[in-house]
Scaffold this motif. Sequence first.
Motif, PDB file in Angstrom:
ATOM      1  N   GLY A 199       1.021  -1.399  -0.001  1.00 33.15           N
ATOM      2  CA  GLY A 199       0.110  -0.045  -0.044  1.00 33.15           C
ATOM      3  C   GLY A 199       0.736   1.172  -0.128  1.00 33.15           C
ATOM      4  N   ILE A 200       2.029   1.131   0.407  1.00 32.35           N
ATOM      5  CA  ILE A 200       2.806   2.525   0.501  1.00 32.35           C
ATOM      6  C   ILE A 200       4.063   2.346  -0.433  1.00 32.35           C
ATOM      7  CG2 ILE A 200       4.335   3.847   2.001  1.00 32.35           C
ATOM      8  CD1 ILE A 200       2.376   3.030   4.233  1.00 32.35           C
ATOM      9  N   TYR A 201       4.934   1.315  -0.490  1.00 36.10           N
ATOM     10  CA  TYR A 201       6.160   1.226  -0.927  1.00 36.10           C
ATOM     11  C   TYR A 201       5.878   0.973  -2.463  1.00 36.10           C
ATOM     12  CZ  TYR A 201       9.229   1.849   2.899  1.00 36.10           C
ATOM     13  OH  TYR A 201      10.023   2.221   4.008  1.00 36.10           O
ATOM     14  N   LEU A 202       4.980   0.054  -2.998  1.00 37.32           N
ATOM     15  CA  LEU A 202       4.751  -0.412  -4.275  1.00 37.32           C
ATOM     16  C   LEU A 202       4.431   0.963  -5.146  1.00 37.32           C
ATOM     17  CD1 LEU A 202       3.698  -3.880  -4.568  1.00 37.32           C
ATOM     18  CD2 LEU A 202       5.817  -2.949  -5.118  1.00 37.32           C
ATOM     19  N   PRO A 203       3.126   1.687  -4.688  1.00 36.67           N
ATOM     20  CA  PRO A 203       2.745   2.736  -5.489  1.00 36.67           C
ATOM     21  C   PRO A 203       3.986   3.708  -5.601  1.00 36.67           C
ATOM     22  CG  PRO A 203       1.226   2.137  -3.969  1.00 36.67           C
ATOM     23  CD  PRO A 203       2.477   1.445  -3.303  1.00 36.67           C
ATOM     24  N   LEU A 204       4.799   4.040  -4.438  1.00 33.71           N
ATOM     25  CA  LEU A 204       5.833   4.915  -4.531  1.00 33.71           C
ATOM     26  C   LEU A 204       7.011   4.587  -5.760  1.00 33.71           C
ATOM     27  CD1 LEU A 204       5.896   6.326  -0.849  1.00 33.71           C
ATOM     28  CD2 LEU A 204       4.875   7.487  -2.762  1.00 33.71           C
ATOM     29  N   ALA A 205       7.161   3.338  -5.833  1.00 36.23           N
ATOM     30  CA  ALA A 205       8.188   3.031  -6.456  1.00 36.23           C
ATOM     31  C   ALA A 205       7.801   2.705  -7.916  1.00 36.23           C
ATOM     32  CB  ALA A 205       8.757   1.425  -6.046  1.00 36.23           C
ATOM     33  N   LYS A 206       6.702   3.045  -8.451  1.00 37.72           N
ATOM     34  CA  LYS A 206       6.111   3.133  -9.814  1.00 37.72           C
ATOM     35  C   LYS A 206       7.279   3.007 -10.963  1.00 37.72           C
ATOM     36  CE  LYS A 206       2.185   4.009 -12.957  1.00 37.72           C
ATOM     37  NZ  LYS A 206       0.958   4.846 -13.001  1.00 37.72           N
ATOM     38  N   PRO A 207       7.713   4.143 -10.929  1.00 36.26           N
ATOM     39  CA  PRO A 207       8.794   4.425 -12.012  1.00 36.26           C
ATOM     40  C   PRO A 207       9.870   3.088 -12.183  1.00 36.26           C
ATOM     41  CG  PRO A 207       8.531   6.375 -11.007  1.00 36.26           C
ATOM     42  CD  PRO A 207       8.043   5.241 -10.022  1.00 36.26           C
ATOM     43  N   ALA A 208      10.329   2.605 -10.925  1.00 35.71           N
ATOM     44  CA  ALA A 208      11.125   1.593 -10.945  1.00 35.71           C
ATOM     45  C   ALA A 208      10.404   0.329 -11.376  1.00 35.71           C
ATOM     46  CB  ALA A 208      11.728   1.365  -9.494  1.00 35.71           C
TER      47      ALA A 208
END
Length: 289
Positions: A199-208
């Motif tokens: 819920g937090i880390y995956l959405p923020l790492a979308k470009p990666a």
Amino acid sequence: MTTADLVAPRRADTRAAGRTVARAIVLLLLIGYALVSLYPFLWMVSAAFKNQIEVVRGGHLIPESPTLDTLTETWDKLHFFDYFLNSVLVTTYTVVLTLAVYAAAGYAFAVLRFKGRKALSRMFVGLLFVPGVTVMLPIVILENKLGLLGTHWGLVLPFVNGGAPMSILLMTAAFSAIPGELRDSARVDGASEFRIFAGIYLPLAKPALVTVALLTAVPTWNEYLLTRVSLNDPGTYTLPLGLQTLAAENIPQYNNLMAGALIVVVPVILLLLFLQRYFVSGLVGAVKG
């Protein structure tokens, strides 16, 4: 006004003129290199809209009588739809598994603390320097023992495994750049580790994630060597093998061959154009990390 005051502007003008000339030379060299690099691609596109006679005769880059018959014949009569579907399935499974496995691994290396974390992370980075061809024979032997040789899963699993070093490196860098305070706050609110990850880390790492997906999809889509060794049933062939069957004909139809090459290349180009913004952001974030 002294002599130095007169000479200094002249030197500045000379340096500026030198820089302008140097930039012009570099620009001309880059344009020349781009034209030389693009010409084979443009010739391929041109030949895909010509008949066999016009291709063999040569002539202008622009087709004299453009036709879609070559593309439709290659797509319909030479079973390229089956090859295309097989490539889509293999690439999709590979990308999905790669993102699922190595996003979790990157989160573990970047956020969690466990014994041997640094040594294990360095081992994966070291695997970047191991040529893939050196493990080709062990992979084929293992696939044969597991009953996967000749199947699409016999391609997907080695592709996923081969993408581990770069994928883990990029995902670890992306997750490391996310402030740890977000995880601490979520833990205080009672969020589980999986919820924090999803819920937090995956959405923020979308470009990666997009970068890893592209770096996985493109080589998987274009892979020939392992595919050639693993698959022997024409019904399981992917696009590179389908293209090879055209080139291996007794009398190659070069217009069909170029049409097949265009079918192989276009999806990759469209994918890169569509996701270019995320791809660049992911690479920049990985470098900063």
